[in-house]
Design a protein around this motif. Structure first.
Motif, PDB file in Angstrom:
ATOM      1  N   LEU A  63      72.257  29.201  65.089  1.00  0.00           N
ATOM      2  CA  LEU A  63      73.664  29.576  65.274  1.00  0.00           C
ATOM      3  C   LEU A  63      74.515  28.339  65.567  1.00  0.00           C
ATOM      4  O   LEU A  63      75.602  28.170  64.995  1.00  0.00           O
ATOM      5  N   LEU A  64      74.020  27.475  66.443  1.00  0.00           N
ATOM      6  CA  LEU A  64      74.765  26.276  66.820  1.00  0.00           C
ATOM      7  C   LEU A  64      74.898  25.308  65.652  1.00  0.00           C
ATOM      8  O   LEU A  64      75.996  24.805  65.374  1.00  0.00           O
ATOM      9  N   SER A  65      73.808  25.058  64.939  1.00  0.00           N
ATOM     10  CA  SER A  65      73.869  24.123  63.813  1.00  0.00           C
ATOM     11  C   SER A  65      74.723  24.679  62.682  1.00  0.00           C
ATOM     12  O   SER A  65      75.441  23.935  61.999  1.00  0.00           O
ATOM     13  N   GLY A  66      74.699  26.006  62.487  1.00  0.00           N
ATOM     14  CA  GLY A  66      75.541  26.626  61.468  1.00  0.00           C
ATOM     15  C   GLY A  66      77.016  26.501  61.804  1.00  0.00           C
ATOM     16  O   GLY A  66      77.843  26.225  60.935  1.00  0.00           O
ATOM     17  N   THR A  67      77.349  26.712  63.067  1.00  0.00           N
ATOM     18  CA  THR A  67      78.739  26.576  63.509  1.00  0.00           C
ATOM     19  C   THR A  67      79.228  25.148  63.333  1.00  0.00           C
ATOM     20  O   THR A  67      80.340  24.906  62.852  1.00  0.00           O
ATOM     21  N   ILE A  68      78.394  24.190  63.705  1.00  0.00           N
ATOM     22  CA  ILE A  68      78.741  22.776  63.536  1.00  0.00           C
ATOM     23  C   ILE A  68      78.882  22.435  62.058  1.00  0.00           C
ATOM     24  O   ILE A  68      79.768  21.690  61.660  1.00  0.00           O
ATOM     25  N   SER A  69      78.019  23.022  61.234  1.00  0.00           N
ATOM     26  CA  SER A  69      78.090  22.794  59.787  1.00  0.00           C
ATOM     27  C   SER A  69      79.436  23.238  59.225  1.00  0.00           C
ATOM     28  O   SER A  69      80.127  22.489  58.533  1.00  0.00           O
ATOM     29  N   GLY A  70      79.816  24.467  59.539  1.00  0.00           N
ATOM     30  CA  GLY A  70      81.087  24.980  59.034  1.00  0.00           C
ATOM     31  C   GLY A  70      82.284  24.246  59.594  1.00  0.00           C
ATOM     32  O   GLY A  70      83.305  24.107  58.938  1.00  0.00           O
ATOM     33  N   ALA A  71      82.159  23.742  60.826  1.00  0.00           N
ATOM     34  CA  ALA A  71      83.284  23.078  61.482  1.00  0.00           C
ATOM     35  C   ALA A  71      83.459  21.640  61.058  1.00  0.00           C
ATOM     36  O   ALA A  71      84.572  21.108  61.081  1.00  0.00           O
ATOM     37  N   THR A  72      82.366  20.972  60.652  1.00  0.00           N
ATOM     38  CA  THR A  72      82.451  19.533  60.376  1.00  0.00           C
ATOM     39  C   THR A  72      82.272  19.167  58.913  1.00  0.00           C
ATOM     40  O   THR A  72      82.527  18.033  58.530  1.00  0.00           O
ATOM     41  N   GLY A  73      81.812  20.108  58.081  1.00  0.00           N
ATOM     42  CA  GLY A  73      81.599  19.783  56.679  1.00  0.00           C
ATOM     43  C   GLY A  73      80.244  19.162  56.423  1.00  0.00           C
ATOM     44  O   GLY A  73      79.956  18.721  55.305  1.00  0.00           O
ATOM     45  N   THR A  74      79.384  19.098  57.427  1.00  0.00           N
ATOM     46  CA  THR A  74      78.020  18.630  57.252  1.00  0.00           C
ATOM     47  C   THR A  74      77.128  19.845  57.022  1.00  0.00           C
ATOM     48  O   THR A  74      77.570  20.983  57.143  1.00  0.00           O
ATOM     49  N   GLY A  75      75.858  19.589  56.716  1.00  0.00           N
ATOM     50  CA  GLY A  75      74.946  20.713  56.537  1.00  0.00           C
ATOM     51  C   GLY A  75      74.398  21.228  57.842  1.00  0.00           C
ATOM     52  O   GLY A  75      73.680  22.219  57.875  1.00  0.00           O
ATOM     53  N   GLY A  76      74.731  20.534  58.946  1.00  0.00           N
ATOM     54  CA  GLY A  76      74.213  20.916  60.247  1.00  0.00           C
ATOM     55  C   GLY A  76      72.868  20.296  60.565  1.00  0.00           C
ATOM     56  O   GLY A  76      72.346  20.432  61.665  1.00  0.00           O
TER      57      GLY A  76
END
Length: 261
Positions: free
Chosen positions: A145-158
């Motif tokens: 959940l955390l890596s997915g949120t960071i992915s969507g927020a930063t444009g990285t894959g997480g």
């Protein structure tokens, strides 16, 4: 001439993305987002992120197929659990940042990179036993959940967050973490990409759909596929300590580059 230069530049970016995604389990957004903003100063960060997430989806899909071809070494229930959480997080992160200003989004991006870099330097290797992984399912869901949120927020894959957290929590070994990270990034990146593609456009230029420039994708994906074997060879010989140092240094360099900008 301009078209040829554009294609060569995108192929070069793709080469870098292919190597780091296959070697480190990082989607490549940490490279693509700063490069898109540098090459196209008129582009806002959300469009750069959307373009990056669209590309990461296809690169991660290819890497997952190659790294797990013949047998799925990662337990399918674990992949499904983390991917589901990552998918949810990707939608949350992608939706939230389309509502934020460029300045705030940029600082979120920089803050995430710095925190991930500092945490990476202090990782310690954990011996992973399969019977223990099932007991860590709640932790695995939270990491997804955390890596997915960071992915969507930063444009990285997480992956820059997922890899250190997965190693720290003991849900996967150093040997298999890159394959698992790429499998999870498919969900996270695709969710974030959809959120950006369906958002109102902020640029009135050709090849823009929502907040993503689709003209970047073909050459970068081709470059990534061509150079992924180099990344897989590096991954096969990358010890835990070396992976920790390489990822930490890479993240710090990108954060400094963004701060200078």
């Amino acid at each position: 001439m301009e078209l040829l230069l554009f294609i060569l530049t995108m192929l070069a970016i793709g080469a870098g993305v292919g190597i780091i995604s296959a070697a480190l389990g990082v989607g490549g957004g940490l490279l693509m987002v700063p490069m898109f903003l540098y090459l196209h100063p008129e582009m806002d960060i959300n469009t750069a992120k959307g373009s990056s997430l669209l590309i990461i989806t296809f690169v991660a899909l290819y890497n997952t197929f190659r790294m797990n071809r013949g047998e799925m070494k990662n337990p399918f229930p674990l992949i499904l659990l983390i991917a589901s959480a990552s998918l949810l997080g990707g939608f949350i992160g992608g939706t939230i940042t389309t509502l934020l200003s460029d300045t705030l989004t940029t600082w979120i991006f920089i803050g995430f990179i710095l925190l991930a870099a500092l945490r990476t330097f202090f990782l310690k290797e954990i011996i992973v036993h399969e019977q223990d992984v099932a007991q860590r399912s709640p932790l695995a869901f939270f990491i997804g959940l955390l890596s997915g949120t960071i992915s969507g927020a930063t444009g990285t894959g997480g992956g820059a967050l997922f890899v250190p957290c997965a190693l720290w929590s003991g849900i996967v070994s150093n040997k298999r973490v890159v394959a698992l990270s790429n499998a999870i990034m498919i969900a996270a990146a695709s969710a974030g990409a959809i959120a950006h593609l369906t958002a109102p456009a902020t640029l009135d230029t050709p090849w823009i759909i929502g907040r993503a420039n689709i003209s970047f994708a073909p050459a970068i994906i081709l470059g990534a596929i061509a150079c992924a074997p180099v990344g897989r060879r590096i991954n096969a010989h990358l010890s835990f300590k070396r992976r920790r140092v390489v990822m930490g240094v890479m993240l710090l360099i990108i954060a400094i580059r963004m701060l200078v900008r």
